[in-house]
Design a protein around this motif. Structure first.
Motif, short mmCIF file in Angstrom:
data_model
loop_
_atom_site.label_atom_id
_atom_site.label_comp_id
_atom_site.label_asym_id
_atom_site.label_seq_id
_atom_site.Cartn_x
_atom_site.Cartn_y
_atom_site.Cartn_z
N ALA A 518 0.92 -1.20 0.12
CA ALA A 518 -0.08 -0.04 0.01
C ALA A 518 0.75 1.45 -0.24
CB ALA A 518 -0.97 -0.03 1.30
N ALA A 519 2.02 1.26 0.85
CA ALA A 519 2.78 2.31 1.00
C ALA A 519 3.62 2.60 -0.33
CB ALA A 519 3.84 2.32 2.03
N PHE A 520 4.13 1.37 -1.03
CA PHE A 520 4.54 1.52 -2.23
C PHE A 520 4.05 2.07 -3.32
CE2 PHE A 520 8.16 -0.83 -4.81
CZ PHE A 520 8.97 -0.93 -3.66
N VAL A 521 2.61 1.94 -3.32
CA VAL A 521 1.79 2.59 -4.33
C VAL A 521 1.62 4.11 -3.95
CG1 VAL A 521 -0.76 2.56 -5.33
CG2 VAL A 521 0.59 0.16 -4.75
N ALA A 522 1.52 4.34 -2.68
CA ALA A 522 0.95 5.78 -2.53
C ALA A 522 2.61 6.49 -2.77
CB ALA A 522 0.62 5.89 -0.95
N GLU A 523 3.42 6.05 -2.43
CA GLU A 523 4.73 6.82 -2.35
C GLU A 523 5.44 6.96 -3.87
OE1 GLU A 523 6.99 5.07 0.41
OE2 GLU A 523 5.69 5.59 2.08
N ASN A 524 4.71 6.27 -4.73
CA ASN A 524 5.19 6.39 -6.13
C ASN A 524 4.27 6.88 -7.33
OD1 ASN A 524 7.80 4.58 -6.80
ND2 ASN A 524 6.91 3.42 -5.24
N LEU A 597 14.19 0.12 1.55
CA LEU A 597 14.93 -1.05 2.33
C LEU A 597 16.05 -0.38 3.09
CD1 LEU A 597 15.64 -3.54 -0.65
CD2 LEU A 597 14.26 -4.13 1.65
N THR A 598 16.57 0.77 2.68
CA THR A 598 17.54 1.68 3.55
C THR A 598 16.76 2.28 4.68
OG1 THR A 598 18.90 1.97 1.69
CG2 THR A 598 19.11 3.46 3.45
N ASP A 599 15.57 2.86 4.55
CA ASP A 599 14.89 3.37 5.55
C ASP A 599 14.39 2.35 6.62
OD1 ASP A 599 14.96 5.48 4.30
OD2 ASP A 599 13.01 5.72 3.26
N THR A 628 0.37 -7.12 10.15
CA THR A 628 1.46 -7.19 9.02
C THR A 628 2.39 -5.66 9.34
OG1 THR A 628 0.07 -6.64 7.34
CG2 THR A 628 0.73 -8.93 7.48
N PHE A 629 3.52 -5.77 9.04
CA PHE A 629 4.52 -4.52 8.92
C PHE A 629 5.56 -5.22 7.75
CE2 PHE A 629 3.10 -3.61 12.91
CZ PHE A 629 3.16 -2.40 13.21
N LEU A 635 9.42 -6.68 0.91
CA LEU A 635 9.48 -5.59 -0.07
C LEU A 635 10.05 -6.19 -1.33
CD1 LEU A 635 10.70 -2.75 2.62
CD2 LEU A 635 8.58 -2.75 1.33
N GLN A 636 10.91 -7.11 -0.95
CA GLN A 636 11.76 -7.51 -2.31
C GLN A 636 10.51 -8.47 -3.00
OE1 GLN A 636 14.60 -6.89 -3.10
NE2 GLN A 636 16.22 -6.88 -1.63
N GLN A 637 9.62 -8.82 -2.49
CA GLN A 637 8.67 -9.67 -3.17
C GLN A 637 7.65 -9.03 -3.99
OE1 GLN A 637 7.50 -13.05 -2.96
NE2 GLN A 637 9.23 -13.68 -1.55
#
Length: 892
Positions: A518-524, A597-599, A628-629, A635-637
């Motif tokens: 969900a965060a991946f979508v919003a942040e991109n 990943l760094t964050d 879930t976190f 994140l790699q998946q």
């Protein structure tokens, strides 16, 4: 907008030397009162580093006339009050409903001359300050900055940490702190700032009445004085010149590079050009250092700031290295990028864009009265002139490309910079599993006397009779045929617009094996659309000084945007484009994955984040939407098709709400939104979730994750709570205000922080969402104090559960909540968020104003019933993250 930020400001100097700045702003019936003392860490030296900060803490401890914690008095007034210490000043501020103006003035005048520094209170507050410093020490960034600044300013107090050092704080004596108070806390060394809804003539009479009798200091003007026993050498032009980097090899994760260049003081004419330079170098995706370091994958983040103070300044660049990247290489690339700008120059377009952003940022950050007063106080105490920002903005408008190159060549040379590397040593996060502790009641403290609200009432200054009620203007609501809902509230007080939005696409919808999606979508979303690439989108916003941001929460994605009023069409156009047409380019997704990943690595090195994760996962079982976190594996998946699929499924007009407050015409904005969002199509039903019922823990569950070599521990305690629709919601808010709603005035604050000095901050919350709620208590402590603080906290929970609270506590808490709520509505960002979330929760739009009535109607019986049903000290999850000393002393 007034032609200047200081239009309507009046400066008055009383006979005793007190400078008074007043500015009438009649947009809401609230007022802010701030007292700024011209003393900070600049007036210190090694051995007494942190004394200004320690005194700031002591100023809440009471006076000869009012021997009571001042936080409790401010809370009873409903004042949003706090204080801070900086390099050049120490400031105390409170924002209240306008009828409480005189009461605040009386309290500030009292503590300007009558504060008492008692040995026992100093001992307890020194522990609190050390707990605060240990929190800073947990951060590698803070430790690196401290080492670098000491090298930049070896002979000046600007090289010392503002908060002090543990070694110095431990040695402070009552006489030292008192002497410092007598020397610096005087009307002729202070600035009183009042902004808001008041009449200047009447208020100046009240100020003369309250502050006018305070004698000026013996021996003349403020500044460093021999008798203070605190003397800093004047700033040498010879800064420390280190040819090799300072290297910190310490436990932590993530490599950091810090570079600091000495700069002139705030009143030097180069400062505006330096700020424009900073925006060109580091502000946004198109900035020079972002392109050189982040887009190349060398760094995951680059930030910078120009600091302009009374006696000097500096330019500080901080780079977080990308995974497995070498700091020397990053430093070399940083130097090359800056040298390249100096050699080839900057374009007129870059300069104009930076100037627009800078000016818009100043205007947008001065929309509420508290911020306006802060600006006046800072300018008067740092630059010696409250009109400083007006002069500064006029100078910014005149900056040319050649000026930017000139200041780079003059100040950003390799010879004068100081460089610091943070090279982490191995830091393995060991987790201690669930460890139910059977010996829970072995630590007994003396029974706690509850806070006596009658004492508070005894010392509270009289409050003027309430003036006319707040005008109950309600937002207009519109719903389009595709299901999009918008709420519009015109407000002409500043030429700006604040936008808040909510899309039902939060982390609750993350798949188990792809947490973080969900965060991946919003942040991109802003990384490219069918029509514009990432740099074009960034440029369109930057050219107008507008901002747009998407933040993912467990229940929804929150949209934050703001712009000058004339640029609202641009803001809406970009928002519509990215939510409808985002394309998620492969290159940007991979860059984002590496940054995330760094964050994540950095987050898992923070006790607060580790404690929060384990706390939530200890309450909500696996398969629960909140369990879930993100992990490195999840994140790699995540694949690009997952991102596209999630966006198509969850980003829909019928689960989106937008709220706008600002300087606009209703009909024009409504048609603008219809033009941009009207063709956003929806298909099928919106995805829904069924939250499983979660039971309370049957006993105490203690979990102690170990983070080696951290100096401060963070504890989360709690269990599942109520949702927003629970009939006990308003009673729970009143209960929480009494329990831990304020770290100085609540039961928890009064006992754990104020009396025992065990925590820098302790708070409780009922986080009430649509589908679930969590009750939690959060505190930071020294590792050796954790078990005592937890035991005291549990005792207070038991005490309120069994004995309830008093009628006077309920009345005080209700007054505080109502006043704080009314003050919050005067801030456009908070007002917009209130309007938005009321709609998201399906509440009637009159809730904006009926909320205070509902709080007012809460009874003592309802609060005590909520205490019996909602507070439990023996069925609770306790997670303390911090150093390994915690494992040796099991948490009680």
């Amino acid at each position: 907008m007034p032609s200047t930020l200081t239009e309507n400001v009046r400066k008055t100097v009383l006979e005793n030397g007190l400078t008074v700045l007043t500015k009438e702003v009649h947009t809401a019936p609230v007022v802010t009162v701030q007292v700024w003392y011209k003393v900070g860490s600049r007036n210190e030296e090694p051995g007494v580093n942190g004394i200004a900060h320690q005194l700031e803490h002591m100023m809440f401890k009471g006076t000869r006339n009012r021997p009571i914690q001042f936080g409790r008095l401010f809370s009873a007034l409903g004042s949003d009050s706090n204080a801070f210490t900086s390099y050049d000043q120490t400031a105390y501020y409170g924002t209240v409903e306008r009828n409480k103006l005189k009461a605040l003035l009386v309290l500030e005048a009292d503590r300007m001359q009558n504060s008492q520094i008692e040995p026992e209170q100093l001992a307890s507050e020194k522990r609190v300050v050390i707990s605060e410093l240990q929190g800073y020490e947990n951060s590698p960034e803070y430790r690196l900055n401290r080492a670098v600044m000491q090298a930049v300013f070896p002979n000046h107090a600007y090289g010392l940490p503002v908060g002090g050092t543990k070694a110095d704080v431990e040695k402070f004596e009552v006489e030292q702190v008192e002497k410092y108070y007598r020397n610096f806390y005087n009307p002729d060394n202070a600035v009183l700032v009042i902004v808001g809804d008041f009449q200047t003539a009447n208020t100046l009479e009240t100020i003369k009445e309250t502050f006018g009798k305070i004698p000026r200091r013996q021996g003349g003007a403020g500044g460093r004085t021999q008798e203070a026993g605190v003397i800093s050498p004047s700033l040498s032009t010879q800064h420390s010149l280190l040819s090799t980097p300072i290297v910190l090899r310490e436990p932590g994760v993530g490599r950091l590079l810090q570079v600091v260049y000495p700069l002139p003081d705030a009143n030097q004419p180069d400062v505006p050009a330096l700020d424009v330079m900073d925006y060109i170098l580091t502000e946004g995706r198109n900035s020079r250092l972002y392109q050189a370091l982040v887009e190349s994958g060398l760094a995951s983040e680059v930030t910078a700031s120009v600091t302009s103070l009374r006696e000097s300044g500096w330019y500080e660049v901080l780079v977080t290295a990308g995974s497995k990247q070498d700091l020397k290489k990053i430093d070399s690339m940083l130097s090359s990028a800056i040298a390249n700008v100096a050699e080839k120059g900057v374009t007129s377009e870059e300069v104009e864009q930076a100037k627009t952003q800078l000016i818009a940022d100043v205007i947008l950050s001065n929309r509420d009265i508290t911020s306006q007063a802060m600006r006046l106080g800072t300018d008067e105490t740092t630059a010696g002139d409250y009109r400083y920002t007006d002069r500064y903005l006029a100078a910014v408008r005149l900056v040319k490309p050649t000026d930017v190159v000139t200041v780079i060549n003059k100040y950003l040379t390799k010879e004068v910079r100081t460089v610091g590397f943070f090279e982490p040593t191995q830091n393995i996060i060991a987790e201690v599993g669930d460890k139910p502790d059977s010996a829970q009641t072995t630590e007994n403290f003396s029974p706690l006397a509850p806070v006596l609200p009658s004492e508070v009432m005894k010392y509270l200054p009289p409050v003027d009779l309430a003036t006319d009620a707040i005008a109950q203007v309600l937002p207009q609501e519109f719903k389009f045929t595709n299901g999009l809902r918008i709420l519009l509230l015109p407000d002409r007080s500043t030429p700006t617009v604040t936008l808040s939005g909510h899309i039902q696409a939060g982390t609750e919808f993350d798949p188990d094996n792809k947490a973080g999606l969900a965060a991946f979508v919003a942040e991109n979303l802003l990384n490219g659309t069918n029509n514009k690439n990432v740099l074009t989108i960034a440029k369109v916003l930057a050219e107008r000084g507008a901002s747009l941001d998407f933040q993912t929460h467990r229940e929804g994605v929150h949209i934050e945007g703001d712009s000058l009023a004339e640029d609202l069409p641009i803001l809406l156009e970009v928002l519509a484009d990215v939510v409808k047409n985002s394309t998620f380019p492969v290159k940007e997704l991979e860059l984002h994955r590496q940054q995330t990943l760094t964050d994540l690595q950095l987050e898992l090195d923070e006790p607060s984040e580790v404690a929060r994760r384990i706390f939530v996962q200890s309450i909500y079982p696996k398969k629960h939407p909140l369990h879930t976190f993100p992990t490195e594996e999840s994140l790699q998946q995540i694949q690009r098709q997952d991102v596209i699929g999630f966006k198509a499924k969850h980003y829909r007009p019928d689960t989106t709400v937008l709220a706008l407050v600002g300087d606009f015409d209703l009909d024009i904005v409504r048609s603008l939104i219809k033009n941009e969002f009207g063709d956003w199509e929806v298909s099928g039903q919106a995805p829904t979730l069924k939250y499983p019922t979660v039971s309370m823990p049957e006993k105490i569950v203690s979990v102690n994750p170990v983070l080696p070599d951290k100096t401060q521990a963070v504890t989360y305690m709690g269990y599942t709570g109520i949702n927003r629709y629970d009939l006990r919601f308003h009673a729970a808010l009143v209960l929480n205000q009494i329990l831990g709603g304020d770290t100085l005035s609540s039961r928890l604050g009064a006992e754990v922080r104020d009396r025992q000095g065990l925590s820098y901050g302790i708070y409780s919350y009922f986080q009430a969402g649509k589908n679930a709620g969590t009750f939690l208590i959060e505190m930071q402590t020294s590792p050796e104090d954790s078990s005592k603080a937890i035991a005291s906290t549990r005792e207070i929970l038991q005490q309120i559960h069994q004995q309830g609270v008093t009628a006077l506590e309920v009345e005080t808490a209700k007054r505080t909540l109502i006043s704080n709520y009314n003050v919050s509505l005067a801030n456009p960002e908070e007002l917009t968020d209130r309007i938005l979330m009321n709609e998201v929760y399906g509440l009637d739009k009159v809730e904006l104003h009926s909320f205070t009535d509902k709080i007012h109607k809460v009874t003592l019986d309802q609060v005590n019933q909520a205490a019996r049903e909602l507070l439990h000290q023996d069925k609770i999850v306790v997670v303390t993250a911090g150093p390994s000393v915690l494992v040796e002393k099991s948490i009680r």
